[in-house]
Design a protein around this motif. Sequence first.
Motif, PDB file in Angstrom:
ATOM      1  N   GLY A   1       0.999  -1.284  -0.134  1.00 42.50           N
ATOM      2  CA  GLY A   1      -0.047   0.234  -0.167  1.00 42.50           C
ATOM      3  C   GLY A   1       0.999   0.956   0.035  1.00 42.50           C
ATOM      4  O   GLY A   1       1.898   1.232   0.626  1.00 42.50           O
ATOM      5  N   GLY A   2       0.412   2.403  -0.266  1.00 41.18           N
ATOM      6  CA  GLY A   2       0.820   3.461  -0.827  1.00 41.18           C
ATOM      7  C   GLY A   2       0.909   4.394   1.033  1.00 41.18           C
ATOM      8  O   GLY A   2      -0.758   3.976   1.497  1.00 41.18           O
ATOM      9  N   ASN A   3       1.392   5.167   1.148  1.00 41.65           N
ATOM     10  CA  ASN A   3       0.465   6.014   2.552  1.00 41.65           C
ATOM     11  C   ASN A   3      -0.015   6.607   2.755  1.00 41.65           C
ATOM     12  O   ASN A   3       0.220   7.599   1.268  1.00 41.65           O
ATOM     13  CB  ASN A   3       2.399   6.806   2.975  1.00 41.65           C
ATOM     14  CG  ASN A   3       2.872   7.199   4.021  1.00 41.65           C
ATOM     15  OD1 ASN A   3       2.775   6.822   5.636  1.00 41.65           O
ATOM     16  ND2 ASN A   3       2.490   8.698   4.265  1.00 41.65           N
ATOM     17  N   MET A   4      -0.827   6.741   3.696  1.00 43.62           N
ATOM     18  CA  MET A   4      -1.749   8.443   3.981  1.00 43.62           C
ATOM     19  C   MET A   4      -1.546   8.593   4.819  1.00 43.62           C
ATOM     20  O   MET A   4      -2.448   9.317   4.806  1.00 43.62           O
ATOM     21  CB  MET A   4      -2.678   7.399   4.671  1.00 43.62           C
ATOM     22  CG  MET A   4      -3.009   6.203   5.271  1.00 43.62           C
ATOM     23  SD  MET A   4      -4.828   5.273   5.248  1.00 43.62           S
ATOM     24  CE  MET A   4      -5.956   6.709   5.424  1.00 43.62           C
TER      25      MET A   4
ATOM     26  N   ASP B   1       7.179   6.533   1.403  1.00 42.44           N
ATOM     27  CA  ASP B   1       5.554   6.543   0.518  1.00 42.44           C
ATOM     28  C   ASP B   1       4.866   5.063   0.383  1.00 42.44           C
ATOM     29  O   ASP B   1       3.775   5.249  -0.090  1.00 42.44           O
ATOM     30  CB  ASP B   1       6.276   6.322  -0.895  1.00 42.44           C
ATOM     31  CG  ASP B   1       6.958   8.569  -0.489  1.00 42.44           C
ATOM     32  OD1 ASP B   1       8.518   8.238  -0.832  1.00 42.44           O
ATOM     33  OD2 ASP B   1       6.182   9.017   0.248  1.00 42.44           O
ATOM     34  N   LEU B   2       5.427   3.887  -0.251  1.00 41.28           N
ATOM     35  CA  LEU B   2       5.228   2.946   0.242  1.00 41.28           C
ATOM     36  C   LEU B   2       5.932   1.809   1.261  1.00 41.28           C
ATOM     37  O   LEU B   2       6.799   1.426   1.471  1.00 41.28           O
ATOM     38  CB  LEU B   2       5.280   2.238  -1.280  1.00 41.28           C
ATOM     39  CG  LEU B   2       5.432   1.253  -2.131  1.00 41.28           C
ATOM     40  CD1 LEU B   2       4.335   0.589  -2.610  1.00 41.28           C
ATOM     41  CD2 LEU B   2       5.920   1.027  -4.127  1.00 41.28           C
ATOM     42  N   VAL B   3       4.313   0.469   0.884  1.00 40.92           N
ATOM     43  CA  VAL B   3       5.325  -0.619   1.807  1.00 40.92           C
ATOM     44  C   VAL B   3       4.581  -2.235   1.601  1.00 40.92           C
ATOM     45  O   VAL B   3       3.660  -1.712   0.596  1.00 40.92           O
ATOM     46  CB  VAL B   3       4.940  -0.538   3.081  1.00 40.92           C
ATOM     47  CG1 VAL B   3       3.600  -0.705   4.163  1.00 40.92           C
ATOM     48  CG2 VAL B   3       6.053  -1.616   4.632  1.00 40.92           C
TER      49      VAL B   3
ATOM     50  N   VAL C   1       4.097  -6.095   2.376  1.00 43.12           N
ATOM     51  CA  VAL C   1       4.355  -6.688   3.524  1.00 43.12           C
ATOM     52  C   VAL C   1       3.693  -8.811   2.695  1.00 43.12           C
ATOM     53  O   VAL C   1       3.215  -8.671   2.141  1.00 43.12           O
ATOM     54  CB  VAL C   1       3.379  -6.892   4.425  1.00 43.12           C
ATOM     55  CG1 VAL C   1       3.234  -7.986   5.560  1.00 43.12           C
ATOM     56  CG2 VAL C   1       3.311  -5.942   5.133  1.00 43.12           C
TER      57      VAL C   1
END
Lengths: 99, 99
Positions: free
Chosen positions: A45-48, A56-58, A60
């Motif tokens: 997902g993108g950071n919110m 910005d992005l992670v 898992v």
Amino acid sequence: MIRHIVSFRLAARDAGVRAEQAAEAARRLNALNGVVPTLRAMSAGGNMLSPDVNWDLVLVADFDDEAGLNAYQVHPAHQEVAAYIGTIRADRVAVDVEV
Amino acid sequence: MIRHIVSFRLAARDAGVRAEQAAEAARRLNALNGVVPTLRAMSAGGNMLSPDVNWDLVLVADFDDEAGLNAYQVHPAHQEVAAYIGTIRADRVAVDVEV
């Protein structure tokens, strides 16, 4: 089970561009579910929140074992997404834990 | 649901010391389950692969919303663990995503 957690800081200066690129990268990563045989689950997902402090992005990603993670790393479908991320990222941090 | 993912690089030069400290920090973080009311789930662990490349510790914490995450940040039990981690860490990266 091994949980592979990777965070990315994207290179674009504009926060809107980073958000769009992160969403596209997350879409491509999540599309690896069911494509890479050793990948048990992928959630990207993108950071919110806190865009000025957070990255910005992670992703898992879960694997049965180290061999499963290694097979994922060399799988063509993953390498294609990794190549895309390579064009937009400035930094990468990974941690692999037992769950 | 907001997933708060934070990776840490620990400061100790010795990999064995870092591994012990990461295990202790993960134990303290996981002990927050059931203590911080807005924390829906916490899963923290020390790194177990590629120690020369990977960072040392990661937490994955879920909250209903941003208010839940903010309440966690100021909760005394979390602040106690954060203070401990503050004494052993060299770097920190966070990404917050919608799940």
